[in-house]
Design a protein around this motif. Sequence first.
Motif, PDB file in Angstrom:
ATOM      1  N   SER A 234       1.012  -1.428   0.619  1.00 27.62           N
ATOM      2  CA  SER A 234      -0.273  -0.003   0.007  1.00 27.62           C
ATOM      3  C   SER A 234       0.755   1.093  -0.021  1.00 27.62           C
ATOM      4  O   SER A 234       1.280   1.757   1.253  1.00 27.62           O
ATOM      5  CB  SER A 234      -1.135   0.598   1.117  1.00 27.62           C
ATOM      6  N   ASN A 236       2.072   5.257  -0.598  1.00 22.94           N
ATOM      7  CA  ASN A 236       1.436   6.519  -0.192  1.00 22.94           C
ATOM      8  C   ASN A 236       2.541   7.297  -1.032  1.00 22.94           C
ATOM      9  O   ASN A 236       3.343   7.524  -0.439  1.00 22.94           O
ATOM     10  CB  ASN A 236       1.041   6.988   1.737  1.00 22.94           C
ATOM     11  N   ASN A 282      -4.052   5.754  -1.557  1.00 25.78           N
ATOM     12  CA  ASN A 282      -2.794   4.921  -1.909  1.00 25.78           C
ATOM     13  C   ASN A 282      -3.038   4.363  -3.172  1.00 25.78           C
ATOM     14  O   ASN A 282      -3.923   3.526  -3.413  1.00 25.78           O
ATOM     15  CB  ASN A 282      -2.829   3.734  -0.189  1.00 25.78           C
ATOM     16  N   THR A 304      -5.284  -5.228   2.862  1.00 23.51           N
ATOM     17  CA  THR A 304      -5.168  -3.734   2.795  1.00 23.51           C
ATOM     18  C   THR A 304      -6.392  -2.239   3.441  1.00 23.51           C
ATOM     19  O   THR A 304      -5.775  -2.274   3.869  1.00 23.51           O
ATOM     20  CB  THR A 304      -4.850  -3.500   1.341  1.00 23.51           C
ATOM     21  N   LEU A 308      -5.588   0.034   5.870  1.00 26.36           N
ATOM     22  CA  LEU A 308      -6.357   1.759   5.886  1.00 26.36           C
ATOM     23  C   LEU A 308      -6.604   2.593   6.057  1.00 26.36           C
ATOM     24  O   LEU A 308      -6.873   3.315   6.004  1.00 26.36           O
ATOM     25  CB  LEU A 308      -6.236   1.910   3.705  1.00 26.36           C
ATOM     26  N   THR A 313      -7.168   6.180   5.712  1.00 24.42           N
ATOM     27  CA  THR A 313      -7.046   6.721   4.264  1.00 24.42           C
ATOM     28  C   THR A 313      -8.712   5.763   3.595  1.00 24.42           C
ATOM     29  O   THR A 313      -8.585   5.508   3.670  1.00 24.42           O
ATOM     30  CB  THR A 313      -5.660   5.530   3.122  1.00 24.42           C
ATOM     31  N   LEU A 316      -8.149   3.031  -2.180  1.00 23.93           N
ATOM     32  CA  LEU A 316      -7.630   2.414  -2.885  1.00 23.93           C
ATOM     33  C   LEU A 316      -7.438   2.178  -4.077  1.00 23.93           C
ATOM     34  O   LEU A 316      -8.267   2.294  -4.204  1.00 23.93           O
ATOM     35  CB  LEU A 316      -7.642   1.153  -1.955  1.00 23.93           C
TER      36      LEU A 316
END
Length: 369
Positions: A234, A236, A282, A304, A308, A313, A316
């Motif tokens: 992942s 960023n 991400n 994931t 996140l 976040t 994705l």
Amino acid sequence: MANFRVELASREDDADLRRILRENPMGGSISLTLRKEPSFFDDLSVEGNFNQVVAAREVESRRVVGFGVRSIKPAFVNGEKVDIGYLGCLRLDKQFRGTTLVPRGYKLFSELHKDDRAPFYLTTIVDDNQYAKNILASNRMGMPNYNDFGAYHTYVIPVKREKSSDSKKNIIQANEGHIEDISRFINQEGRKKQFYPAYSEKDLTDVAGLLRGLNIEDIILHFDGADIDGVMASWNQSSFRQTVVEGYSGILKYVRPIINFVGRIKGNLPYLPQEGQQINYNCASLITTKDNDPHVFDELITSTKNRLNESQTPLLMLGLHSQDSLGHVAKRHSVMRFPTRLYVVTWQDGEKEYQQLDGRTPYLELGSL
């Protein structure tokens, strides 16, 4: 066009290159600018080990009005590790579109290509960017051949916590002790796909290289017993590249508040930022599963998303070629997808290598485009 010259840019042009990115959005229902702040040249490390920026410069003012990037990095072609190229980030100030600057730029690309660093190049063009297709993929005199290599989809996946059908002990966060095993696994499985980047152990630890900003702790591993059978990172990238919303058109301009309201309640729609705001997301990277196993891939996406969610976040982004059998899993998790076309770009000396590409499914690292 005698008052312009086409040449290689340097770090002294960094501010001009970033200005062009800010002032020339990509169209569509959502108008976006892809920015590279605070340094255009530092960002290039994720695109290749060797990079050149071809720039169109106004002679009198020395101002750059357009540019494109040639990048070279190792990847797997027909299962073998070779250096290939990528032509990307083509931008031109609006007032100079329709001039001879684009073919003049490609004339310099053609000269640079004579260094034999790469047999051919990859590039992607957003599906609804008809202007770019007309200019670049028309195979006009003096331009290289743009060979259509199918669709590449970017999936937008909202982050929300989900239950996993797999035991937690089968998925762990990577650490430095896993670097050798990760490198071995992604190269072993990656060579089964066309154009999968040939990452080294050094790439996994270099903070300013092909995986700039990706920490080893950002990678999760799926195990089958004692053996790795899946990897996903992942990534960023907000510290060196950003996607900013410049505007909405059509019905989306009016229903955006409704989409955001429903999304907050149900958690299954992406948040659409206001004009001028950056999209917070991400990139899913290093996507590798043993024999392209969809169950393992599904578990990696779910894990994931859960991670996140803890870091708040909201999105994705995940990219796969339309031929990839993992696409149906990504589609199930996503709420929308953005289609682009993948092209293999060849000058005359690369036609043989292009014709010899076998039927392996293409893979592109979304975070490197």
